[in-house]
Scaffold this active site. Structure first.
Site, PDB file in Angstrom:
ATOM      1  N   GLY A   1      29.991  -4.641 -40.294  1.00  0.00           N
ATOM      2  CA  GLY A   1      31.734  -4.558 -39.683  1.00  0.00           C
ATOM      3  C   GLY A   1      32.241  -4.290 -40.929  1.00  0.00           C
ATOM      4  O   GLY A   1      32.309  -4.853 -41.823  1.00  0.00           O
TER       5      GLY A   1
ATOM      6  N   ARG B   1      25.680  -0.258 -37.974  1.00  0.00           N
ATOM      7  CA  ARG B   1      24.568  -1.434 -37.852  1.00  0.00           C
ATOM      8  C   ARG B   1      23.182  -0.822 -37.495  1.00  0.00           C
ATOM      9  O   ARG B   1      23.052  -0.586 -36.238  1.00  0.00           O
ATOM     10  CB  ARG B   1      25.052  -2.396 -36.886  1.00  0.00           C
ATOM     11  CG  ARG B   1      26.193  -3.061 -37.164  1.00  0.00           C
ATOM     12  CD  ARG B   1      26.477  -4.308 -36.194  1.00  0.00           C
ATOM     13  NE  ARG B   1      27.941  -4.817 -36.341  1.00  0.00           N
ATOM     14  CZ  ARG B   1      28.560  -5.734 -37.058  1.00  0.00           C
ATOM     15  NH1 ARG B   1      27.992  -6.257 -38.044  1.00  0.00           N
ATOM     16  NH2 ARG B   1      29.770  -5.981 -36.932  1.00  0.00           N
TER      17      ARG B   1
ATOM     18  N   ASP C   1      26.238 -10.576 -44.227  1.00  0.00           N
ATOM     19  CA  ASP C   1      25.131 -11.263 -44.292  1.00  0.00           C
ATOM     20  C   ASP C   1      23.956 -10.299 -43.812  1.00  0.00           C
ATOM     21  O   ASP C   1      22.820 -10.282 -44.337  1.00  0.00           O
ATOM     22  CB  ASP C   1      25.101 -12.555 -43.681  1.00  0.00           C
ATOM     23  CG  ASP C   1      25.419 -12.660 -42.089  1.00  0.00           C
ATOM     24  OD1 ASP C   1      25.980 -11.449 -41.765  1.00  0.00           O
ATOM     25  OD2 ASP C   1      25.376 -13.514 -41.406  1.00  0.00           O
TER      26      ASP C   1
ATOM     27  N   THR D   1      33.310  -8.759 -45.738  1.00  0.00           N
ATOM     28  CA  THR D   1      33.397  -9.084 -44.272  1.00  0.00           C
ATOM     29  C   THR D   1      34.699  -9.899 -44.000  1.00  0.00           C
ATOM     30  O   THR D   1      34.882 -10.955 -44.926  1.00  0.00           O
ATOM     31  CB  THR D   1      32.143  -9.899 -44.036  1.00  0.00           C
ATOM     32  OG1 THR D   1      32.481 -10.626 -42.782  1.00  0.00           O
ATOM     33  CG2 THR D   1      31.761 -11.024 -44.892  1.00  0.00           C
TER      34      THR D   1
ATOM     35  N   ASP E   1      34.885 -12.416 -42.058  1.00  0.00           N
ATOM     36  CA  ASP E   1      34.560 -13.769 -41.626  1.00  0.00           C
ATOM     37  C   ASP E   1      34.435 -14.706 -42.795  1.00  0.00           C
ATOM     38  O   ASP E   1      34.451 -15.870 -42.528  1.00  0.00           O
ATOM     39  CB  ASP E   1      32.962 -13.559 -41.002  1.00  0.00           C
ATOM     40  CG  ASP E   1      33.089 -12.928 -39.710  1.00  0.00           C
ATOM     41  OD1 ASP E   1      34.245 -12.597 -39.315  1.00  0.00           O
ATOM     42  OD2 ASP E   1      32.111 -12.688 -39.197  1.00  0.00           O
TER      43      ASP E   1
ATOM     44  N   ASP F   1      32.036 -15.627 -44.446  1.00  0.00           N
ATOM     45  CA  ASP F   1      30.694 -16.646 -44.371  1.00  0.00           C
ATOM     46  C   ASP F   1      29.562 -16.474 -45.242  1.00  0.00           C
ATOM     47  O   ASP F   1      28.580 -16.644 -44.716  1.00  0.00           O
ATOM     48  CB  ASP F   1      30.286 -16.526 -42.760  1.00  0.00           C
ATOM     49  CG  ASP F   1      30.061 -14.910 -42.377  1.00  0.00           C
ATOM     50  OD1 ASP F   1      30.311 -14.194 -43.463  1.00  0.00           O
ATOM     51  OD2 ASP F   1      29.387 -14.699 -41.153  1.00  0.00           O
TER      52      ASP F   1
ATOM     53  N   ARG G   1      31.870 -15.177 -35.343  1.00  0.00           N
ATOM     54  CA  ARG G   1      30.654 -15.518 -34.467  1.00  0.00           C
ATOM     55  C   ARG G   1      30.117 -16.647 -34.884  1.00  0.00           C
ATOM     56  O   ARG G   1      29.842 -17.733 -34.020  1.00  0.00           O
ATOM     57  CB  ARG G   1      29.451 -14.205 -34.652  1.00  0.00           C
ATOM     58  CG  ARG G   1      29.818 -13.342 -33.811  1.00  0.00           C
ATOM     59  CD  ARG G   1      28.449 -12.312 -34.148  1.00  0.00           C
ATOM     60  NE  ARG G   1      28.763 -11.815 -35.514  1.00  0.00           N
ATOM     61  CZ  ARG G   1      28.243 -10.618 -36.058  1.00  0.00           C
ATOM     62  NH1 ARG G   1      27.934  -9.806 -35.191  1.00  0.00           N
ATOM     63  NH2 ARG G   1      28.398 -10.366 -37.221  1.00  0.00           N
TER      64      ARG G   1
HETATM   65  O1  F6P Z   1      31.077  -9.555 -39.025  1.00  0.00           O
HETATM   66  C1  F6P Z   1      32.300  -9.263 -38.902  1.00  0.00           C
HETATM   67  C2  F6P Z   1      32.670  -9.202 -37.402  1.00  0.00           C
HETATM   68  O2  F6P Z   1      34.084  -8.679 -37.398  1.00  0.00           O
HETATM   69  C3  F6P Z   1      32.495 -10.374 -36.645  1.00  0.00           C
HETATM   70  O3  F6P Z   1      33.596 -11.638 -36.808  1.00  0.00           O
HETATM   71  C4  F6P Z   1      32.611 -10.292 -35.100  1.00  0.00           C
HETATM   72  O4  F6P Z   1      31.890 -11.258 -34.417  1.00  0.00           O
HETATM   73  C5  F6P Z   1      31.708  -8.683 -35.383  1.00  0.00           C
HETATM   74  O5  F6P Z   1      31.826  -8.475 -36.721  1.00  0.00           O
HETATM   75  C6  F6P Z   1      32.160  -7.783 -34.244  1.00  0.00           C
HETATM   76  O6  F6P Z   1      31.413  -6.727 -34.347  1.00  0.00           O
HETATM   77  P1  F6P Z   1      31.342  -5.356 -33.721  1.00  0.00           P
HETATM   78  O7  F6P Z   1      31.974  -4.462 -34.538  1.00  0.00           O
HETATM   79  O8  F6P Z   1      29.815  -4.614 -33.680  1.00  0.00           O
HETATM   80  O9  F6P Z   1      32.060  -5.370 -32.545  1.00  0.00           O
END
Ligand code: F6P
Length: 323
Positions: A11, A72, A103, A126, A128, A130, A172
């Site tokens: 992300g 990803r 992560d 990130t 998050d 985390d 998440r």
């Molecule tokens: O890891 C960062 C994040 O923004 C999370 O908070 C969220 O759950 C996820 O990415 C959303 O991912 P995507 O871009 O695949 O919708």
């Protein structure tokens, strides 16, 4: 070491560009060549490379997103995918990597540096927050401010209409965004994945507020909360408590965009430069972070495996201040 590669993965987060800029400019300063790898691990597998110079990163320190783009990659999860990536890097003469991501990015980097003889250093990017091994991740501060701004705006309309709002924020597996913006936005309750949510307790809280003539209320829900997302939580609450007219707002990807805050730009700049220094010091398989104002290094294994602890005092504070 003569040539390094830099990429962003997972992300995107505000400040990733500032970090790419810091990696490129510090590497050039140290007489290293730099290859930008587009679209993260997928671009590595496909050899989507860009020979970067100081001008490649002009005017990007203030921009959200990532000029290197992100992905990803499912293919990189396979040994065959990683082997292809390694061969592409060898063909291009890349002998060290800086990975900017979260992560998932570091789990991939960990596997890669175990299998192949190429040093990898990570910068935590990130929203998050985390990752273990840094007080803050790049993008987190900007996301907090984006969410807080949204909560303030929602509060205006909540108050005008005497409504109850459930606001869903990202996270998440982590409640850092929810907890801190909940406090900063004056929320009635904050629901996070790290604690078990009791809908009855949420209702009790709302009942108490109602009894004290609270005309509107805001509840912040982290997307990964065990009681569900904001829509599900709202529905469960409304089945037993329907004094307020209720609305749900899911802030979603708006939280990932926008110009990085000053704090994120400084953090990204420090960590990008520290990653290059770490490669030149012969280190590998670790993430650079900042703890108590100092740059520190933490193995990828630890950074991904351990959880950064939420401050329990902050949870207690939500309870005290929402009276
Ligand atoms: O890891 C960062 C994040 O923004 C999370 O908070 C969220 O759950 C996820 O990415 C959303 O991912 P995507 O871009 O695949 O919708």
């Amino acid at each position: 070491m003569k040539k390094i590669g830099v990429f962003t993965s997972g992300g995107d987060a505000p400040g990733m560009n500032a970090c790419v800029r810091a990696v490129v400019r510090s590497a050039l300063y140290r007489n290293l060549e730099v290859i930008g790898i587009r679209r993260g691990y997928q671009g590595m597998i496909e050899g989507d490379f860009w020979a970067m110079d100081a001008r490649s990163v002009s005017n990007i320190i203030q921009r959200g997103g990532t000029i290197l783009k992100s992905s990803r990659s499912q293919e990189f999860r396979t040994p065959e995918g990683r082997k292809r990536a390694y061969h592409r890097l060898m063909e291009a003469g890349v002998d060290g990597l800086v990975a900017i991501g979260g992560d998932g990015t570091f789990a991939g980097a960990h596997a890669f540096s175990q299998e192949f003889n190429i040093p990898v250093i990570g910068c935590p990017g990130t929203i998050d927050n985390d990752l273990y091994g840094t007080d803050y991740t790049i993008g987190y501060d900007t996301a907090l401010n984006t969410v807080m701004d949204a909560i303030d705006k929602i509060r205006d309309t909540a108050d005008s209409h005497s409504r109850l709002f459930f606001i869903e924020v990202m996270g998440r597996d982590a409640g850092f965004i929810a907890l801190n913006t909940g406090i900063a936005g004056g929320a009635e309750a904050v629901l996070i994945p790290e604690t078990v949510t009791s809908i009855d307790q949420v209702i009790d809280k709302l009942e108490q507020g109602w009894a004290r003539q609270k005309s509107s209320s805001i509840i912040v829900v982290a997307e990964g909360d065990d009681a569900g997302g904001a829509f599900e939580v709202a529905q469960k609450v409304n089945q037993k408590f329907d004094h307020y007219d209720t609305r749900v707002v899911v802030l979603g990807h708006v939280q990932r965009g926008g110009a990085p805050s000053c704090a994120d730009r400084v953090l990204a700049s420090r960590l990008g430069a520290a990653a290059v220094d770490s490669l030149l010091d012969g280190l590998s398989n670790l993430m650079v972070g900042v703890i108590n104002g100092k740059v520190v290094q933490t193995s990828f294994a630890k950074a991904c495996k351990y959880n950064q602890e939420l401050n329990p005092n902050l949870l207690a504070l939500v309870e005290i201040l929402s009276s």
